[in-house]
Scaffold this motif. Structure first.
Motif, PDB file in Angstrom:
ATOM      1  N   CYS A 104       2.839 -35.445  -6.502  1.00  0.00           N
ATOM      2  CA  CYS A 104       2.401 -35.611  -7.883  1.00  0.00           C
ATOM      3  C   CYS A 104       1.298 -36.812  -7.841  1.00  0.00           C
ATOM      4  CB  CYS A 104       3.627 -36.492  -8.426  1.00  0.00           C
ATOM      5  SG  CYS A 104       5.140 -35.379  -8.817  1.00  0.00           S
ATOM      6  N   GLU A 105       0.320 -36.428  -8.786  1.00  0.00           N
ATOM      7  CA  GLU A 105      -0.628 -37.237  -8.942  1.00  0.00           C
ATOM      8  C   GLU A 105      -0.592 -38.030 -10.188  1.00  0.00           C
ATOM      9  OE1 GLU A 105      -5.297 -36.103  -8.477  1.00  0.00           O
ATOM     10  OE2 GLU A 105      -4.754 -35.376 -10.488  1.00  0.00           O
ATOM     11  N   VAL A 106      -0.538 -39.301 -10.015  1.00  0.00           N
ATOM     12  CA  VAL A 106      -0.436 -40.222 -11.155  1.00  0.00           C
ATOM     13  C   VAL A 106      -1.892 -40.686 -11.715  1.00  0.00           C
ATOM     14  CG1 VAL A 106       0.717 -42.389 -12.055  1.00  0.00           C
ATOM     15  CG2 VAL A 106       1.640 -40.874 -10.426  1.00  0.00           C
ATOM     16  N   ARG A 107      -2.599 -40.139 -12.817  1.00  0.00           N
ATOM     17  CA  ARG A 107      -3.566 -40.465 -13.253  1.00  0.00           C
ATOM     18  C   ARG A 107      -3.570 -41.623 -14.389  1.00  0.00           C
ATOM     19  NH1 ARG A 107      -6.612 -36.503 -15.486  1.00  0.00           N
ATOM     20  NH2 ARG A 107      -4.648 -35.127 -15.868  1.00  0.00           N
ATOM     21  N   ASP A 108      -2.504 -41.986 -14.736  1.00  0.00           N
ATOM     22  CA  ASP A 108      -2.237 -43.317 -15.753  1.00  0.00           C
ATOM     23  C   ASP A 108      -0.921 -43.448 -15.464  1.00  0.00           C
ATOM     24  OD1 ASP A 108      -3.535 -44.713 -17.320  1.00  0.00           O
ATOM     25  OD2 ASP A 108      -3.955 -43.380 -18.822  1.00  0.00           O
ATOM     26  N   LEU A 109      -0.449 -44.669 -15.319  1.00  0.00           N
ATOM     27  CA  LEU A 109       0.686 -45.235 -15.416  1.00  0.00           C
ATOM     28  C   LEU A 109       1.526 -45.259 -16.589  1.00  0.00           C
ATOM     29  CD1 LEU A 109       0.199 -48.410 -12.925  1.00  0.00           C
ATOM     30  CD2 LEU A 109       1.355 -46.272 -12.263  1.00  0.00           C
ATOM     31  N   TRP A 110       2.213 -44.251 -16.852  1.00  0.00           N
ATOM     32  CA  TRP A 110       3.072 -43.909 -17.980  1.00  0.00           C
ATOM     33  C   TRP A 110       4.386 -44.272 -17.509  1.00  0.00           C
ATOM     34  CZ3 TRP A 110       3.415 -39.568 -22.023  1.00  0.00           C
ATOM     35  CH2 TRP A 110       2.087 -39.318 -22.786  1.00  0.00           C
ATOM     36  N   PRO A 111       5.008 -45.255 -18.163  1.00  0.00           N
ATOM     37  CA  PRO A 111       5.123 -45.206 -19.258  1.00  0.00           C
ATOM     38  C   PRO A 111       4.388 -46.730 -19.505  1.00  0.00           C
ATOM     39  CG  PRO A 111       7.227 -45.964 -18.836  1.00  0.00           C
ATOM     40  CD  PRO A 111       6.677 -45.374 -17.585  1.00  0.00           C
ATOM     41  N   GLU A 112       3.868 -47.455 -18.621  1.00  0.00           N
ATOM     42  CA  GLU A 112       3.217 -48.919 -18.642  1.00  0.00           C
ATOM     43  C   GLU A 112       2.120 -48.694 -19.678  1.00  0.00           C
ATOM     44  OE1 GLU A 112       1.979 -52.059 -15.364  1.00  0.00           O
ATOM     45  OE2 GLU A 112       0.100 -50.575 -15.929  1.00  0.00           O
ATOM     46  N   THR A 113       1.275 -47.637 -19.542  1.00  0.00           N
ATOM     47  CA  THR A 113       0.246 -47.743 -20.729  1.00  0.00           C
ATOM     48  C   THR A 113       0.564 -47.543 -21.996  1.00  0.00           C
ATOM     49  OG1 THR A 113      -1.384 -46.400 -18.911  1.00  0.00           O
ATOM     50  CG2 THR A 113      -1.890 -46.181 -21.132  1.00  0.00           C
ATOM     51  N   ILE A 114       1.778 -46.837 -22.379  1.00  0.00           N
ATOM     52  CA  ILE A 114       2.270 -46.992 -23.534  1.00  0.00           C
ATOM     53  C   ILE A 114       3.005 -48.110 -23.905  1.00  0.00           C
ATOM     54  CG2 ILE A 114       3.979 -45.664 -25.179  1.00  0.00           C
ATOM     55  CD1 ILE A 114       3.925 -43.331 -23.246  1.00  0.00           C
ATOM     56  N   PHE A 115       3.507 -48.789 -23.103  1.00  0.00           N
ATOM     57  CA  PHE A 115       4.256 -50.079 -23.462  1.00  0.00           C
ATOM     58  C   PHE A 115       2.866 -51.266 -23.771  1.00  0.00           C
ATOM     59  CE2 PHE A 115       7.422 -49.069 -20.336  1.00  0.00           C
ATOM     60  CZ  PHE A 115       8.233 -48.337 -21.292  1.00  0.00           C
ATOM     61  N   LYS A 116       1.806 -50.892 -22.907  1.00  0.00           N
ATOM     62  CA  LYS A 116       0.881 -51.918 -23.235  1.00  0.00           C
ATOM     63  C   LYS A 116       0.097 -51.833 -24.504  1.00  0.00           C
ATOM     64  CE  LYS A 116      -2.032 -55.129 -21.142  1.00  0.00           C
ATOM     65  NZ  LYS A 116      -1.237 -56.478 -20.831  1.00  0.00           N
ATOM     66  N   GLY A 117       0.086 -50.537 -24.970  1.00  0.00           N
ATOM     67  CA  GLY A 117      -0.565 -50.202 -26.281  1.00  0.00           C
ATOM     68  C   GLY A 117       0.309 -50.435 -27.356  1.00  0.00           C
ATOM     69  N   GLY A 118       1.560 -50.848 -27.133  1.00  0.00           N
ATOM     70  CA  GLY A 118       2.475 -51.441 -28.237  1.00  0.00           C
ATOM     71  C   GLY A 118       2.947 -50.327 -28.818  1.00  0.00           C
ATOM     72  N   LYS A 119       3.026 -48.946 -28.697  1.00  0.00           N
ATOM     73  CA  LYS A 119       3.422 -47.797 -29.232  1.00  0.00           C
ATOM     74  C   LYS A 119       5.046 -47.645 -29.035  1.00  0.00           C
ATOM     75  CE  LYS A 119      -0.813 -45.003 -28.817  1.00  0.00           C
ATOM     76  NZ  LYS A 119      -1.379 -43.694 -28.185  1.00  0.00           N
ATOM     77  N   ILE A 120       5.619 -48.022 -27.892  1.00  0.00           N
ATOM     78  CA  ILE A 120       6.872 -48.109 -27.551  1.00  0.00           C
ATOM     79  C   ILE A 120       7.362 -49.484 -26.896  1.00  0.00           C
ATOM     80  CG2 ILE A 120       8.769 -46.972 -26.187  1.00  0.00           C
ATOM     81  CD1 ILE A 120       7.225 -44.254 -26.453  1.00  0.00           C
ATOM     82  N   LYS A 121       8.302 -49.901 -27.211  1.00  0.00           N
ATOM     83  CA  LYS A 121       8.661 -51.438 -26.395  1.00  0.00           C
ATOM     84  C   LYS A 121       9.525 -50.833 -25.234  1.00  0.00           C
ATOM     85  CE  LYS A 121       7.895 -53.949 -30.024  1.00  0.00           C
ATOM     86  NZ  LYS A 121       6.284 -54.734 -29.976  1.00  0.00           N
ATOM     87  N   GLU A 122       9.064 -51.721 -24.454  1.00  0.00           N
ATOM     88  CA  GLU A 122       9.668 -51.504 -22.722  1.00  0.00           C
ATOM     89  C   GLU A 122      11.059 -51.507 -22.675  1.00  0.00           C
ATOM     90  OE1 GLU A 122       8.716 -52.957 -18.316  1.00  0.00           O
ATOM     91  OE2 GLU A 122       7.691 -53.994 -19.831  1.00  0.00           O
ATOM     92  N   HIS A 123      11.583 -52.487 -23.519  1.00  0.00           N
ATOM     93  CA  HIS A 123      13.052 -52.641 -23.271  1.00  0.00           C
ATOM     94  C   HIS A 123      13.880 -51.925 -24.212  1.00  0.00           C
ATOM     95  CE1 HIS A 123      12.331 -55.460 -20.179  1.00  0.00           C
ATOM     96  NE2 HIS A 123      11.471 -56.232 -20.925  1.00  0.00           N
ATOM     97  N   SER A 124      13.148 -51.039 -25.119  1.00  0.00           N
ATOM     98  CA  SER A 124      13.979 -50.282 -26.194  1.00  0.00           C
ATOM     99  C   SER A 124      14.794 -49.243 -25.219  1.00  0.00           C
ATOM    100  CB  SER A 124      13.152 -49.580 -27.131  1.00  0.00           C
ATOM    101  OG  SER A 124      12.196 -48.814 -26.428  1.00  0.00           O
ATOM    102  N   ALA A 125      15.693 -48.498 -25.961  1.00  0.00           N
ATOM    103  CA  ALA A 125      16.478 -47.406 -25.175  1.00  0.00           C
ATOM    104  C   ALA A 125      15.348 -46.336 -24.730  1.00  0.00           C
ATOM    105  CB  ALA A 125      17.473 -46.895 -26.142  1.00  0.00           C
TER     106      ALA A 125
END
Length: 419
Positions: free
Chosen positions: A138-159
């Motif tokens: 598995c090649e991880v070219r972007d740390l999902w979901p960290e990138t999404i959390f950092k961008g504020g699109k989804i809250k890290e501690h949401s379900a």
């Protein structure tokens, strides 16, 4: 006979069209060494209405530069809304039947390399590789979901955020090997305490680092063959060049504000190449400020980028400090294109595991203010010729370590480690 490898990248359709890019160059170099490599990608282009027609089948094939491509039928995806989610879902689902049919026609692979950006490709890679009894990298070219959390699109501690994190951990645990594109990405695993040293289930010895890079031979060829008719590139001015997307994460407005500070310097001009959802905002700002030292060049075909960069005086890596975690390092294709051009680089963020610092090929700003950028531009412009040329040569020499011939050797090493 050397190994049969499947490279899976949802968005490699653009690589097929452009005849270049990470997996295109991996495949090209591996095929030249006797490997049988096939690239699987979506039938749609990212954020474009064009698509590859699969007819009534779930896939179609084509070959370019001796690289076989398999186009998996997917629905169109414009923007980042529900259509893109559907597009990802259909790619994931159809991979199962496409892989089954392709095995019937061509035999099973010795290994699957499943690459993000989105994680469903890696999930499918692990699941299908298990059915076929072969390893999956598995090649991880972007740390999902960290990138999404950092961008504020989804809250890290949401379900949903917690579900994505569970899925991320599952991928890291189940993959036979992991390839990260930033040197510091394994720090993420340590911070989560997922590594075996801290009692977790992920052995860090299966984690590898292969950054994005550059095909230096193709770059040099493009400089001389793909010449852009742009008189301003040949002005006897100090050309400050930005080439990339015009969107919030790239913080291009900061470049305009820097141009305001330097508007009384007719010997310095800013050339901005690219398109994005902030284009109109930036153009209005240029008009409102009465700037004549900024030229918005719009979209240019990627084949002209090497020539454009060869005509720069300094290249800008312009990013937002807040919308991404730069502590892990940088894996942008742009960085290596800038390095290959042999010109100094100004980065508006101070990177962890800094390549610019390692190769002494530019300047990284600490505060990312327009005044700090203006000072950096003037500093490089006022350098003596010897120091300026040395910085440019450092860029060029550093790029050699990220040539895809070198990176392919690293990938083959990872492949050999799981077989």
């Amino acid at each position: 006979m050397k190994k049969k490898i499947w490279l899976w990248n949802h968005y490699a359709t653009d690589m097929y069209q452009n005849q270049g890019g990470r997996h295109y160059w991996f495949a090209d170099n591996m095929i030249k060494q006797g490997y049988q490599v096939t690239i699987f990608c979506a039938s749609t282009y990212h954020n474009k209405v064009e698509y590859i027609d699969t007819g009534s089948k779930k896939y179609t094939t084509d070959t370019v530069d001796n690289i076989p491509f398999v186009f998996v039928k997917t629905t169109p995806a414009l923007g980042n809304g529900i259509d893109r989610v559907k597009n990802m879902g259909w790619f994931y689902l159809n991979l199962f039947s496409v892989a089954k049919e392709y095995v019937k026609q061509n035999g099973k692979p010795d290994l699957i390399l499943a690459s993000s950006v989105h994680p469903l490709t890696m999930v499918a890679g692990i699941q299908i590789a298990k059915k076929l009894g072969v390893p999956c990298i598995c090649e991880v070219r972007d740390l999902w979901p960290e990138t999404i959390f950092k961008g504020g699109k989804i809250k890290e501690h949401s379900a949903f955020g917690k579900t994505l994190t569970i899925g991320e951990h599952w991928i890291y645990k189940k993959a036979n090997a992991l390839v990260f594109t930033k040197e510091g990405d394994t720090d993420h695993i340590k911070e989560k305490k997922w590594d075996t040293v801290q009692g977790g289930s992920i052995d860090l010895t299966k984690c590898h680092y292969i950054n994005n890079g550059i095909d230096l031979e193709a770059f040099k060829k493009a400089v001389t063959e793909n010449i852009l008719d742009d008189p301003e590139l040949n002005d006897k001015k100090f050309n400050v060049v930005y080439a990339g997307a015009l969107r919030p994460i790239n913080n291009v407005e900061n470049i305009i504000e820097t141009a305001v500070i330097l508007k009384d310097r007719p010997d310095i001009q800013f050339l901005i190449y690219g398109d994005g959802n902030q284009k109109e905002i930036l153009e209005k700002k240029i008009i409102n400020e009465g700037l004549t030292n900024v030229k918005m060049k719009g979209y240019v075909n990627k084949r002209y980028i090497p020539y454009i960069l060869s005509k720069s005086s300094v290249n800008l890596l312009n990013y937002s400090h807040t919308q991404y975690n730069w502590a892990r390092g940088n894996s942008s294709n742009k960085l290596f294109e800038y390095m290959a051009s042999g010109k100094p680089i100004i980065s508006t963020v101070k990177m962890g595991y800094s390549i610019i610092d390692k190769y002494k090929c530019g300047v990284e700003l600490k505060k990312n203010t327009s005044q700090e950028m203006a000072n950096a531009i003037l500093s490089i412009k006022n350098m003596d010729v010897t120091r300026y040329d040395e910085m440019g040569q450092n860029s060029r020499n550093g790029a050699k370590d990220f040539d895809f011939k070198i990176l392919t050797k690293k990938l083959i090493g990872v492949i050999d480690s799981v077989n």
